[in-house]
Motif scaffolding. Structure first.
Motif, PDB file in Angstrom:
ATOM      1  N   GLU A 151      46.919  39.014  19.948  1.00 48.35           N
ATOM      2  CA  GLU A 151      48.284  38.536  20.178  1.00 48.35           C
ATOM      3  C   GLU A 151      48.611  38.605  21.658  1.00 48.35           C
ATOM      4  O   GLU A 151      48.268  39.570  22.345  1.00 48.35           O
ATOM      5  CB  GLU A 151      49.300  39.355  19.379  1.00 48.35           C
ATOM      6  CG  GLU A 151      50.714  38.796  19.463  1.00 48.35           C
ATOM      7  CD  GLU A 151      51.671  39.472  18.498  1.00 48.35           C
ATOM      8  OE1 GLU A 151      52.863  39.151  18.538  1.00 48.35           O
ATOM      9  OE2 GLU A 151      51.210  40.328  17.704  1.00 48.35           O
ATOM     10  N   ALA A 152      49.275  37.580  22.136  1.00 45.57           N
ATOM     11  CA  ALA A 152      49.737  37.540  23.520  1.00 45.57           C
ATOM     12  C   ALA A 152      51.058  36.801  23.579  1.00 45.57           C
ATOM     13  O   ALA A 152      51.198  35.720  23.001  1.00 45.57           O
ATOM     14  CB  ALA A 152      48.713  36.853  24.423  1.00 45.57           C
ATOM     15  N   ASN A 153      52.022  37.409  24.228  1.00 43.03           N
ATOM     16  CA  ASN A 153      53.305  36.759  24.492  1.00 43.03           C
ATOM     17  C   ASN A 153      53.538  36.849  25.990  1.00 43.03           C
ATOM     18  O   ASN A 153      53.860  37.919  26.523  1.00 43.03           O
ATOM     19  CB  ASN A 153      54.434  37.459  23.722  1.00 43.03           C
ATOM     20  CG  ASN A 153      54.285  37.283  22.229  1.00 43.03           C
ATOM     21  OD1 ASN A 153      54.528  36.207  21.693  1.00 43.03           O
ATOM     22  ND2 ASN A 153      53.872  38.345  21.546  1.00 43.03           N
ATOM     23  N   ILE A 154      53.376  35.726  26.659  1.00 46.41           N
ATOM     24  CA  ILE A 154      53.338  35.723  28.118  1.00 46.41           C
ATOM     25  C   ILE A 154      54.433  34.820  28.665  1.00 46.41           C
ATOM     26  O   ILE A 154      54.577  33.668  28.249  1.00 46.41           O
ATOM     27  CB  ILE A 154      51.964  35.238  28.622  1.00 46.41           C
ATOM     28  CG1 ILE A 154      50.866  36.175  28.115  1.00 46.41           C
ATOM     29  CG2 ILE A 154      51.930  35.134  30.135  1.00 46.41           C
ATOM     30  CD1 ILE A 154      49.480  35.666  28.365  1.00 46.41           C
ATOM     31  N   LYS A 155      55.172  35.345  29.620  1.00 50.90           N
ATOM     32  CA  LYS A 155      56.195  34.567  30.304  1.00 50.90           C
ATOM     33  C   LYS A 155      55.548  33.831  31.469  1.00 50.90           C
ATOM     34  O   LYS A 155      54.937  34.457  32.339  1.00 50.90           O
ATOM     35  CB  LYS A 155      57.305  35.481  30.805  1.00 50.90           C
ATOM     36  CG  LYS A 155      58.429  34.763  31.539  1.00 50.90           C
ATOM     37  CD  LYS A 155      59.453  35.778  32.026  1.00 50.90           C
ATOM     38  CE  LYS A 155      60.561  35.107  32.830  1.00 50.90           C
ATOM     39  NZ  LYS A 155      61.541  36.094  33.348  1.00 50.90           N
ATOM     40  N   LEU A 156      55.660  32.524  31.473  1.00 58.80           N
ATOM     41  CA  LEU A 156      55.135  31.703  32.560  1.00 58.80           C
ATOM     42  C   LEU A 156      56.318  31.132  33.331  1.00 58.80           C
ATOM     43  O   LEU A 156      57.014  30.243  32.864  1.00 58.80           O
ATOM     44  CB  LEU A 156      54.255  30.583  32.007  1.00 58.80           C
ATOM     45  CG  LEU A 156      52.971  31.038  31.299  1.00 58.80           C
ATOM     46  CD1 LEU A 156      52.305  29.870  30.597  1.00 58.80           C
ATOM     47  CD2 LEU A 156      52.007  31.675  32.280  1.00 58.80           C
ATOM     48  N   ASP A 157      56.503  31.686  34.521  1.00 58.64           N
ATOM     49  CA  ASP A 157      57.634  31.292  35.356  1.00 58.64           C
ATOM     50  C   ASP A 157      57.279  31.615  36.788  1.00 58.64           C
ATOM     51  O   ASP A 157      57.492  32.728  37.262  1.00 58.64           O
ATOM     52  CB  ASP A 157      58.892  32.048  34.917  1.00 58.64           C
ATOM     53  CG  ASP A 157      60.072  31.787  35.842  1.00 58.64           C
ATOM     54  OD1 ASP A 157      60.124  30.696  36.433  1.00 58.64           O
ATOM     55  OD2 ASP A 157      60.934  32.672  35.976  1.00 58.64           O
ATOM     56  N   GLY A 158      56.664  30.674  37.475  1.00 60.81           N
ATOM     57  CA  GLY A 158      56.202  30.948  38.829  1.00 60.81           C
ATOM     58  C   GLY A 158      54.760  31.380  38.827  1.00 60.81           C
ATOM     59  O   GLY A 158      53.875  30.614  38.452  1.00 60.81           O
ATOM     60  N   ILE A 159      54.498  32.632  39.203  1.00 64.51           N
ATOM     61  CA  ILE A 159      53.131  33.156  39.262  1.00 64.51           C
ATOM     62  C   ILE A 159      52.980  34.281  38.249  1.00 64.51           C
ATOM     63  O   ILE A 159      53.667  35.306  38.334  1.00 64.51           O
ATOM     64  CB  ILE A 159      52.802  33.677  40.675  1.00 64.51           C
ATOM     65  CG1 ILE A 159      52.927  32.544  41.705  1.00 64.51           C
ATOM     66  CG2 ILE A 159      51.394  34.268  40.713  1.00 64.51           C
ATOM     67  CD1 ILE A 159      52.731  32.993  43.143  1.00 64.51           C
ATOM     68  N   THR A 160      52.105  34.078  37.290  1.00 62.66           N
ATOM     69  CA  THR A 160      51.815  35.095  36.276  1.00 62.66           C
ATOM     70  C   THR A 160      50.420  35.638  36.522  1.00 62.66           C
ATOM     71  O   THR A 160      49.456  34.872  36.601  1.00 62.66           O
ATOM     72  CB  THR A 160      51.920  34.514  34.855  1.00 62.66           C
ATOM     73  OG1 THR A 160      53.261  34.048  34.635  1.00 62.66           O
ATOM     74  CG2 THR A 160      51.573  35.561  33.813  1.00 62.66           C
ATOM     75  N   VAL A 161      50.303  36.949  36.655  1.00 62.36           N
ATOM     76  CA  VAL A 161      49.034  37.599  36.982  1.00 62.36           C
ATOM     77  C   VAL A 161      48.589  38.461  35.809  1.00 62.36           C
ATOM     78  O   VAL A 161      49.367  39.270  35.287  1.00 62.36           O
ATOM     79  CB  VAL A 161      49.153  38.472  38.242  1.00 62.36           C
ATOM     80  CG1 VAL A 161      47.807  39.089  38.605  1.00 62.36           C
ATOM     81  CG2 VAL A 161      49.699  37.659  39.414  1.00 62.36           C
ATOM     82  N   ILE A 162      47.334  38.281  35.392  1.00 62.73           N
ATOM     83  CA  ILE A 162      46.736  39.130  34.365  1.00 62.73           C
ATOM     84  C   ILE A 162      45.633  39.949  35.021  1.00 62.73           C
ATOM     85  O   ILE A 162      44.774  39.402  35.707  1.00 62.73           O
ATOM     86  CB  ILE A 162      46.149  38.305  33.203  1.00 62.73           C
ATOM     87  CG1 ILE A 162      47.204  37.384  32.600  1.00 62.73           C
ATOM     88  CG2 ILE A 162      45.589  39.234  32.121  1.00 62.73           C
ATOM     89  CD1 ILE A 162      46.680  36.497  31.486  1.00 62.73           C
ATOM     90  N   CYS A 163      45.666  41.241  34.790  1.00 64.00           N
ATOM     91  CA  CYS A 163      44.674  42.120  35.410  1.00 64.00           C
ATOM     92  C   CYS A 163      44.268  43.188  34.409  1.00 64.00           C
ATOM     93  O   CYS A 163      45.123  43.811  33.775  1.00 64.00           O
ATOM     94  CB  CYS A 163      45.261  42.763  36.658  1.00 64.00           C
ATOM     95  SG  CYS A 163      44.121  43.855  37.492  1.00 64.00           S
ATOM     96  N   GLY A 164      42.977  43.381  34.238  1.00 66.14           N
ATOM     97  CA  GLY A 164      42.502  44.397  33.313  1.00 66.14           C
ATOM     98  C   GLY A 164      41.007  44.541  33.385  1.00 66.14           C
ATOM     99  O   GLY A 164      40.342  43.946  34.247  1.00 66.14           O
ATOM    100  N   ASN A 165      40.459  45.325  32.473  1.00 66.03           N
ATOM    101  CA  ASN A 165      39.025  45.565  32.444  1.00 66.03           C
ATOM    102  C   ASN A 165      38.261  44.294  32.100  1.00 66.03           C
ATOM    103  O   ASN A 165      38.830  43.329  31.554  1.00 66.03           O
ATOM    104  CB  ASN A 165      38.688  46.659  31.424  1.00 66.03           C
ATOM    105  CG  ASN A 165      39.271  47.996  31.809  1.00 66.03           C
ATOM    106  OD1 ASN A 165      39.441  48.289  32.994  1.00 66.03           O
ATOM    107  ND2 ASN A 165      39.602  48.819  30.831  1.00 66.03           N
ATOM    108  N   ASN A 166      36.967  44.302  32.389  1.00 61.94           N
ATOM    109  CA  ASN A 166      36.114  43.183  32.001  1.00 61.94           C
ATOM    110  C   ASN A 166      36.059  43.077  30.476  1.00 61.94           C
ATOM    111  O   ASN A 166      36.243  44.053  29.751  1.00 61.94           O
ATOM    112  CB  ASN A 166      34.694  43.384  32.538  1.00 61.94           C
ATOM    113  CG  ASN A 166      34.626  43.177  34.041  1.00 61.94           C
ATOM    114  OD1 ASN A 166      35.310  42.323  34.582  1.00 61.94           O
ATOM    115  ND2 ASN A 166      33.798  43.968  34.709  1.00 61.94           N
ATOM    116  N   ASN A 167      35.792  41.850  30.003  1.00 62.28           N
ATOM    117  CA  ASN A 167      35.603  41.597  28.580  1.00 62.28           C
ATOM    118  C   ASN A 167      36.842  41.927  27.754  1.00 62.28           C
ATOM    119  O   ASN A 167      36.750  42.435  26.643  1.00 62.28           O
ATOM    120  CB  ASN A 167      34.393  42.400  28.064  1.00 62.28           C
ATOM    121  CG  ASN A 167      33.858  41.842  26.752  1.00 62.28           C
ATOM    122  OD1 ASN A 167      33.904  40.638  26.518  1.00 62.28           O
ATOM    123  ND2 ASN A 167      33.356  42.714  25.902  1.00 62.28           N
ATOM    124  N   THR A 168      38.022  41.627  28.314  1.00 63.68           N
ATOM    125  CA  THR A 168      39.263  41.871  27.582  1.00 63.68           C
ATOM    126  C   THR A 168      40.085  40.589  27.389  1.00 63.68           C
ATOM    127  O   THR A 168      41.309  40.648  27.259  1.00 63.68           O
ATOM    128  CB  THR A 168      40.123  42.937  28.301  1.00 63.68           C
ATOM    129  OG1 THR A 168      40.312  42.556  29.675  1.00 63.68           O
ATOM    130  CG2 THR A 168      39.475  44.306  28.227  1.00 63.68           C
TER     131      THR A 168
END
Length: 431
Positions: free
Chosen positions: A23-40
């Motif tokens: 599940e993912a609920n992501i706000k897209l408004d300008g610049i959205t950054v996703i950061c986390g471990n590899n293979n996620t």
């Protein structure tokens, strides 16, 4: 068709049981950054967003184009034109207009009259009936099949979250101010629930080496994955149209160039030379030296892709730009320059940007330049979390602190290892 500017500025993007994402609920408004471990599953979000925009973008014209091809193929064997006849004689340009104005309500008499008038032939009755049935095929049925094929192609056949049950719902959904479009994906098909068509395109950049294809192939001939072709195909097609008709894309190019001054100042800090096109081949020139695009550094290619998208008018206001670890081929100084370039691009062209990064410095740079250029309120940060049901994408709002903690984990581990080593070897070093 409703333009993006009328939708409202914010898009809430939802994924369920898609790829590695539970599940993912992501706000897209300008610049959205996703950061986390590899293979996620970070790249999976970008792929899903790419599918959402490009599969639904301008879908009515895509469907009409397929019906137009079917019409032409149905009568091609019955056309009797002399050798050397111009293609415009064989394929009158008003066939698309004929198809688009009927909206799945063709009658045999109308199709018969059109073919006889413009092609000068009579189709056999059974062939005419078959053609009319095809032209009247439900638009939504064609769209459902097209979208399913598109997503399957991008995801290499692995769409549904492997941790989910067979009965769990797999979907991609985009919610805007005035409407929501949803793609429900099943085992062998999908169901699209659309309230409005998508006007803007998405461009996915996950490697600067895709730029090599500008000199390696022509439009649509290299690879089968739409994601890997989209950027280069768009640049080649736009340049070919400009070469054929100097007025093509002129409004977009003029607008881009007027607004490009601030962007170009940033690009020139790294991409200090110029792009030259000679006999259809792309070269980079700097200080009197000329280099084939395939021979310039990966870092230069990273900037050249953006430069080409803007100069040809491909990248338009409010389009979607997906960047998967753009810092990976950039040294420390150029990471800072590229981060400011992204921020200036967003501010100047009001782009929706989704970005995946593993670099603490790159994240810090983005955070700083968003503050410097007054768009901190348009920064959104997300972190993936692993669960038994798959990956959950957690929103951190517009505070990058949580992401910075994720990226400093490696430094803490290294410090612990160094401390442990020094303690274990303290006695030996003093003997």
């Amino acid at each position: 068709m409703i333009g993006y500017e009328e939708w409202g500025e914010v898009m809430n993007f939802t994924l369920k049981n898609f790829g590695k994402i539970a599940e993912a609920n992501i706000k897209l408004d300008g610049i959205t950054v996703i950061c986390g471990n590899n293979n996620t599953g970070k790249s999976t979000v970008g792929k899903a967003l790419f599918c959402y925009f490009n599969a639904l973008n301008d879908y009515k014209n895509k469907i009409n184009a397929q019906k137009d091809i079917k019409l032409r193929l149905a009568i091609r064997s019955h056309i009797s034109y002399p050798m050397g006849a111009p293609s415009k004689t064989l394929y009158p340009g008003n066939s698309m207009e004929f198809i688009s104005t009927h909206d799945n309500s063709f009658t045999s008499d109308e199709v018969k009259e059109f073919i006889e008038t413009f092609y000068g032939v009579k189709l056999p009755k059974e062939k005419l009936i078959s053609l009319v049935d095809y032209l009247n095929t439900s638009e939504i049925d064609i769209l459902n099949e097209y979208v399913y094929r598109y997503i399957t192609n991008v995801m290499n056949g692995q769409i549904k979250n492997v941790y989910s049950s067979n009965n769990s719902q797999c979907l991609i959904s985009g919610e805007f101010k005035n409407f929501t479009n949803t793609i429900n994906i099943r085992k062998i098909n999908c169901i699209c629930k659309l309230n409005e068509p998508i006007e803007h395109s998405a461009y996915y950049i996950n490697t600067p080496f895709s730029l090599d294809n500008l000199n390696d192939y022509r439009i649509g001939t290299n690879g089968s994955n739409p994601m890997s072709r989209k950027v280069v195909d768009a640049i080649l097609r736009a340049q070919a149209e400009i070469n054929e008709d100097s007025m093509t894309n002129i409004l977009d190019s003029v607008l881009n160039k007027k607004e490009l001054d601030d962007v170009r100042k940033i690009i020139k800090k790294a991409y200090s030379g110029d792009t030259v096109i000679d006999h259809g081949r792309y070269f980079y020139t700097e200080k009197g030296f000329t280099f084939d695009f395939r021979n310039i550094s990966a870092g230069l290619k990273s900037f050249a892709i953006i430069e080409r998208l803007l100069e040809t008018g491909v990248l338009k206001r409010k389009d979607v730009l997906i960047l998967d670890e753009p810092e990976i081929h950039l040294h420390s100084e150029w990471q800072i320059i590229y981060a400011e370039l992204i921020v200036i691009l967003q501010k100047t062209f009001d782009l929706t940007i989704l970005l995946v990064t593993h670099s603490f410095q790159f994240l810090e740079s983005l955070d700083f330049f968003m503050k410097k250029h007054g768009i901190s309120n348009r920064g959104n940060y997300c972190v993936p979390e692993s669960t038994e049901k798959g990956i959950i994408i957690k929103s951190c709002g517009n505070d990058a602190l949580e992401l910075k903690k994720v990226l400093t984990t490696g430094s803490v581990i290294l410090s612990d290892l160094k401390f442990k080593y020094e303690m274990e070897n303290y006695g030996e070093e003093n003997n």
